[in-house]
Design an enzyme around this catalytic site. Structure first.
Site, short mmCIF file in Angstrom:
data_model
loop_
_atom_site.label_atom_id
_atom_site.label_comp_id
_atom_site.label_asym_id
_atom_site.label_seq_id
_atom_site.Cartn_x
_atom_site.Cartn_y
_atom_site.Cartn_z
N ASP A 34 0.80 -1.23 0.00
CA ASP A 34 0.00 0.00 0.00
C ASP A 34 0.84 1.28 0.00
O ASP A 34 0.31 2.36 0.28
CB ASP A 34 -0.95 0.00 1.21
CG ASP A 34 -2.11 -0.96 1.00
OD1 ASP A 34 -2.62 -1.03 -0.14
OD2 ASP A 34 -2.49 -1.65 1.97
N ASP B 18 -6.90 -3.53 -6.05
CA ASP B 18 -6.51 -2.28 -5.40
C ASP B 18 -5.05 -1.91 -5.69
O ASP B 18 -4.66 -0.74 -5.66
CB ASP B 18 -6.68 -2.37 -3.86
CG ASP B 18 -7.86 -3.17 -3.39
OD1 ASP B 18 -8.29 -4.08 -4.12
OD2 ASP B 18 -8.35 -2.92 -2.29
N1 GLY Z 1 -7.53 -1.26 -0.33
C1 GLY Z 1 -8.50 -1.66 0.58
C2 GLY Z 1 -9.88 -1.21 0.31
O1 GLY Z 1 -10.22 -0.69 -0.72
O2 GLY Z 1 -10.69 -1.40 1.18
#
Ligand code: GLY
Length: 400
Positions: A117, A177
């Protein structure tokens, strides 16, 4: 304040005459109202957490408890990024002071190698800060973070690993994501001249294009790759309704990610995929009239299912971006949908009354419904993408 006043005067002077003929609030007025609420809420939030060292806003739990995180949570960069956007729009010393304060709180994330992330954490915070201030210390944080992110790339698979957990379930999980972390790598390639960042970002995007999408261009949430063969061994969901469903925020991440990849690389395959994802969203029979999606396009309890304002905000920002890159009629359709999403998000149902909502900007988001967490709550990333979308729309209107 000056830019805002000029924009509003242009609107009042009839530059956006079309808006006045529909009986609706003129779009520039919607944008200014949204930005004003955003600034009031963000400043109050910044004051509230000023002395709580290391804390960053996250959400408000269903029981009303205000929730914060440290630098290691995937959402740590959104509040500093929001402050940078507001500062860029309204360059006051107070906004700058807070943008710097909260950005500094995220710095230790640059050394994390246990998460994918880092794009969310560092590109939204330091990335916006560097773009606006050219502070060389910010550049160092971002390049260090890009090298940390690159450690998660596997050349056999051709992708960046998303999560380290659940080893029994997934050998090498990649979630949709993860497309959102690639802009940091493309930035690092340009800044440092190290071509590995370009290669990693493009290979990851191509691999995701190959394996995450269904024939209708909706996407799986999680694709896990077999570490020996390099091919997927399982395709599932983590936060969606079911393995085969279209989790709304996942579709938003894909739309945003491929639009950004096209913007930064000019690769037409990315544009085509972004357009197809956009068409899936826009033409879906379960997309409500007001264009704020249910938390999953296949939620079993539609039309009473929860809406997800965070997905709408991410989509709106991506649709404005796509509208600027796609000069076909579909580009105009994207802009119209983004406008509707932002009008809806700026209505009293979604936009907080200043002083309420724990000083978050938007209400009614869904984080992880099937996990029983963050259901019908404010979320820091919804606020970030809402403001980004408002500013992108404002820029687009000003150039028309
Ligand atoms: N990246 C985690 C979410 O979108 O909840």
């Amino acid at each position: 304040m000056k830019k805002r006043v000029i924009f509003y005067l242009l609107a009042a002077g009839g530059l956006f005459a079309g808006c006045h003929t529909t009986g609706q609030e003129p779009l520039p007025a919607v944008i200014e109202r949204g930005l004003q609420v955003a600034e009031r809420q963000a400043l109050a939030m910044a004051e509230k957490l000023e002395t709580q060292e290391g804390k960053l806003p996250k959400s408000v739990a269903a029981d009303g408890t205000f929730e914060t995180s440290g630098y290691g949570w995937w959402c740590s960069g959104f509040f500093p990024g929001l402050l940078w956007y507001l500062y860029e729009e309204s360059p006051t010393p107070e906004l700058k002071k807070y943008a710097e304060l909260y950005t500094a709180r995220v710095e230790p994330a640059k050394n994390l190698t246990n998460t994918h992330d880092l794009g969310f954490m560092l590109y939204c915070s330091f990335g916006n800060g560097y773009r606006i201030t050219h502070n060389p210390a910010y550049r160092e944080v971002m390049t260090t973070g890009a090298y940390s992110l690159a450690t998660r790339y596997d050349p056999v698979i051709g992708a960046i690993k998303s999560w380290d957990s659940d080893k029994n379930k997934w050998q090498f999980p990649v979630i949709i994501d993860n497309m959102m972390n690639l802009e940091l790598l493309l930035w690092a390639a340009k800044e440092t001249g190290d071509t590995q960042f370009d290669d990693i970002a493009n290979t990851h995007a191509e691999k995701t294009m190959e394996h995450h999408f269904r024939p209708d261009f909706s996407s799986f949430h999680v694709v896990s790759y077999d570490t020996l063969s390099g091919f997927p061994h399982v395709k599932q969901t983590h936060q969606g309704f079911s393995d085969e469903s279209a989790w709304a925020r996942g579709q938003a991440w894909g739309l945003y990610g491929y639009t950004a990849m096209y913007r930064e690389t000019g690769n037409a395959a990315y544009l085509e995929l972004a357009r197809q994802i956009g068409k899936f969203i826009i033409n879906h029979p379960n997309l409500p009239e007001d264009k704020v999606p249910y938390w999953d396009f296949d939620a079993p309890d539609i039309p009473t299912a929860e809406r997800d304002a965070s997905a709408a905000a991410i989509m709106a920002s991506a649709f404005v971006d796509l509208s600027r890159l796609d000069d076909t009629p579909f580009g105009k359709e994207c802009l119209a949908v983004a406008e509707q999403q932002l009008r809806t998000l700026s209505s009293p149902h979604y936009l907080a009354e200043p002083g309420s909502n724990g000083h978050f900007i938007l209400k009614h988001c869904v984080g992880h419904l099937t996990g029983g967490s963050e259901i019908d709550v404010p979320l820091t990333y919804a606020d970030y993408y809402y403001v980004e979308a408002l500013l992108r729309l404002k820029n687009t209107l000003t150039k028309q």
